[in-house]
Scaffold this motif. Structure first.
Motif, short mmCIF file in Angstrom:
data_model
loop_
_atom_site.label_atom_id
_atom_site.label_comp_id
_atom_site.label_asym_id
_atom_site.label_seq_id
_atom_site.Cartn_x
_atom_site.Cartn_y
_atom_site.Cartn_z
N PRO A 1 0.83 -1.22 0.00
CA PRO A 1 0.00 0.00 0.00
C PRO A 1 0.85 1.26 0.00
CG PRO A 1 -0.75 -1.58 1.66
CD PRO A 1 0.57 -2.08 1.16
N GLN A 2 0.52 2.20 -0.87
CA GLN A 2 1.29 3.43 -0.97
C GLN A 2 1.09 4.35 0.22
OE1 GLN A 2 3.62 4.17 -3.38
NE2 GLN A 2 3.26 2.02 -3.95
N ASP A 3 -0.07 4.21 0.91
CA ASP A 3 -0.31 5.10 2.05
C ASP A 3 0.68 4.84 3.18
OD1 ASP A 3 -1.25 2.62 2.68
OD2 ASP A 3 -3.24 3.27 3.33
N MET A 4 1.30 3.65 3.21
CA MET A 4 2.31 3.39 4.23
C MET A 4 3.55 4.23 3.98
SD MET A 4 1.98 -0.76 4.67
CE MET A 4 2.92 -0.69 6.19
N TYR A 5 3.93 4.39 2.72
CA TYR A 5 5.07 5.25 2.40
C TYR A 5 4.73 6.71 2.68
CZ TYR A 5 7.01 1.19 -0.01
OH TYR A 5 7.51 -0.06 -0.32
N GLU A 6 3.51 7.11 2.37
CA GLU A 6 3.11 8.50 2.63
C GLU A 6 3.14 8.80 4.12
OE1 GLU A 6 -0.70 8.82 0.83
OE2 GLU A 6 0.05 8.59 -1.23
N PRO B 1 10.31 -5.84 4.78
CA PRO B 1 9.44 -6.76 5.54
C PRO B 1 8.22 -7.23 4.76
CG PRO B 1 10.11 -4.91 6.90
CD PRO B 1 10.54 -4.59 5.51
N LEU B 2 7.57 -6.32 4.02
CA LEU B 2 6.38 -6.71 3.28
C LEU B 2 6.72 -7.52 2.02
CD1 LEU B 2 4.19 -3.47 3.54
CD2 LEU B 2 4.08 -5.57 4.91
N LEU B 3 7.97 -7.48 1.61
CA LEU B 3 8.38 -8.20 0.41
C LEU B 3 9.04 -9.54 0.74
CD1 LEU B 3 8.08 -7.26 -2.55
CD2 LEU B 3 10.49 -6.65 -2.52
N THR B 4 9.17 -9.86 2.03
CA THR B 4 9.87 -11.10 2.39
C THR B 4 9.21 -12.37 1.83
OG1 THR B 4 8.71 -10.95 4.53
CG2 THR B 4 11.04 -10.24 4.44
N PRO B 5 7.87 -12.47 1.71
CA PRO B 5 7.34 -13.69 1.07
C PRO B 5 7.80 -13.86 -0.37
CG PRO B 5 5.61 -12.57 2.30
CD PRO B 5 6.79 -11.64 2.26
N VAL B 6 7.89 -12.74 -1.09
CA VAL B 6 8.35 -12.80 -2.48
C VAL B 6 9.85 -13.11 -2.53
CG1 VAL B 6 8.51 -11.50 -4.64
CG2 VAL B 6 6.55 -11.17 -3.14
N ILE B 7 10.61 -12.52 -1.62
CA ILE B 7 12.04 -12.81 -1.56
C ILE B 7 12.26 -14.29 -1.26
CG2 ILE B 7 14.18 -12.33 -0.30
CD1 ILE B 7 13.13 -9.50 0.18
N PHE B 8 11.49 -14.82 -0.34
CA PHE B 8 11.61 -16.23 0.01
C PHE B 8 11.30 -17.12 -1.19
CE2 PHE B 8 9.28 -20.04 1.59
CZ PHE B 8 10.37 -20.71 2.12
N PHE B 9 10.24 -16.82 -1.89
CA PHE B 9 9.87 -17.62 -3.07
C PHE B 9 10.97 -17.55 -4.12
CE2 PHE B 9 8.06 -17.75 -7.35
CZ PHE B 9 7.46 -19.00 -7.33
N ASN B 10 11.44 -16.35 -4.44
CA ASN B 10 12.49 -16.22 -5.45
C ASN B 10 13.77 -16.91 -5.01
OD1 ASN B 10 11.35 -14.87 -7.63
ND2 ASN B 10 11.60 -12.86 -6.70
N ALA B 11 14.12 -16.81 -3.73
CA ALA B 11 15.35 -17.44 -3.26
C ALA B 11 15.30 -18.95 -3.40
CB ALA B 11 15.60 -17.05 -1.80
N VAL B 12 14.17 -19.56 -3.05
CA VAL B 12 14.06 -21.01 -3.15
C VAL B 12 14.12 -21.45 -4.61
CG1 VAL B 12 12.51 -22.98 -2.78
CG2 VAL B 12 12.81 -21.27 -0.99
N VAL B 13 13.35 -20.78 -5.47
CA VAL B 13 13.31 -21.16 -6.89
C VAL B 13 14.67 -20.97 -7.55
CG1 VAL B 13 12.29 -20.60 -9.12
CG2 VAL B 13 10.84 -20.74 -7.10
N GLN B 14 15.31 -19.84 -7.31
CA GLN B 14 16.59 -19.57 -7.95
C GLN B 14 17.70 -20.48 -7.41
OE1 GLN B 14 16.88 -17.69 -10.61
NE2 GLN B 14 14.69 -17.23 -10.45
N THR B 15 17.63 -20.85 -6.14
CA THR B 15 18.62 -21.77 -5.59
C THR B 15 18.51 -23.14 -6.24
OG1 THR B 15 18.62 -20.61 -3.47
CG2 THR B 15 19.47 -22.86 -3.49
#
Length: 319
Positions: A207-212, A231-245
């Motif tokens: 959500p952009q209102d969090m940055y605002e 912190p909000l992107l950690t699920p995506v980081i986790f997914f990419n890390a597993v797949v790329q590994t």
């Protein structure tokens, strides 16, 4: 006497009734789900015929001595014992592969995240940029790109030609044992398009209102990135890390083409999959290669399980 004879007949009638009910229920379920099973049939054939079946056969062959010319000969754990105690190329291949994984995955994810954040600023023609940056992920695993990469990093390649303008005499990157593995790491990082697209989708969900609100509180861009984006992107980081590994452990084509299938100077680009290929189709030790393949499966499973076990400490979901 009559009651005794009626009881079995009644029981038989009850069983027939229950069987008819069950049969009717089965027919209704089949009629309702038959189209789904029909559409799943190609996948089921592929899974059992091309994935599960060959995997089970390779598991059996890993306990045999099989050269594809004679019938498999059962040797028990001999292949695994040899891998663990009397195969120096196994340790060399593991070292090269782990080096590749340790360097390529973090650099690729970091570069993909930086590009995704740049594209998330609302650029015009975003779809064009996404297609351009995603293109290396489609082409990077091909033989043609591997051949091109070998020409770029050859002693008379474009990289050394560019360095010569600054008075730097570069080595033959692909034939030097100290640099050859890093040319493959660079090729992997160049294929950042797939994780970049996933990162971009994850950034769009924040959500952009969090940055605002953070900006109104005086938070800097770096603090917003550290306290909100990551912190909000950690699920995506986790997914990419597993797949790329997993993909990094399975890398084969670049090492095979660039090194000519030999593993490079002093086995500096002897990836695990390349060594497996040499044993299977170069030395015709299919049983030994099957054992190597199952060890790779176990290693990937351990890394994946470790990632899931540790994810509870750093992956933050919405709930």
């Amino acid at each position: 006497m009559s009651n005794a004879m009626r009881t079995p007949a009644g029981a038989i009638n009850v069983e027939r009734y229950q069987g008819a009910v069950a049969d009717g229920r089965f027919r209704r379920l089949w009629n309702a789900n038959a189209p789904g099973y029909l559409f799943l049939l190609p996948w089921l054939i592929g899974f059992f015929g091309l994935t599960l079946g060959p995997a089970l056969i390779s598991l059996y062959l890993s306990f045999t001595d099989f050269d594809m010319l004679q019938s498999p000969r059962w040797v028990g754990m001999a292949n695994y014992v040899r891998i663990a105690t009397a195969d120096p190329k196994f340790s060399a291949a593991m070292y090269v592969t782990l080096t590749y994984v340790v360097f390529s995955v973090p650099f690729k994810l970091t570069f993909a995240l930086l590009v995704a954040m740049a594209l998330n600023r609302g650029l015009r023609g975003l779809s064009v940029y996404r297609a351009i940056f995603y293109l290396p992920s489609l082409l990077g695993g091909s033989v043609a790109i591997a051949v091109l990469w070998r020409q770029l990093f050859a002693s008379d390649g474009l990289v050394n030609a560019a360095l010569s303008y600054f008075g730097i005499e570069g080595p033959s990157w692909i034939s030097h044992p100290n640099y050859s593995i890093y040319t493959l790491v660079a090729l992997s990082v160049w294929q950042f398009g797939s994780p970049m697209i996933i990162f971009l989708a994850g950034l769009r969900q924040i959500p952009q209102d969090m940055y605002e609100a953070a900006s109104l509180d005086g938070a800097s861009k770096f603090r917003q990135f550290y306290k909100i984006t990551l912190p909000l992107l950690t699920p995506v980081i986790f997914f990419n890390a597993v797949v790329q590994t997993i993909d990094a452990f399975k890398a084969f084509t670049p090492a095979f083409i660039i090194s000519g299938g030999t593993g490079g100077p002093i086995n500096s680009t002897l990836f695990y999959t390349l060594y497996l290929y040499q044993e299977a189709f170069g030395n015709f030790r299919m049983g030994y290669a099957s054992a190597l393949a199952w060890i790779l499966v176990v290693i990937i499973a351990i890394f994946t399980a470790f990632s899931f076990l540790t994810s509870r400490y750093w992956v933050h979901y919405d709930d």
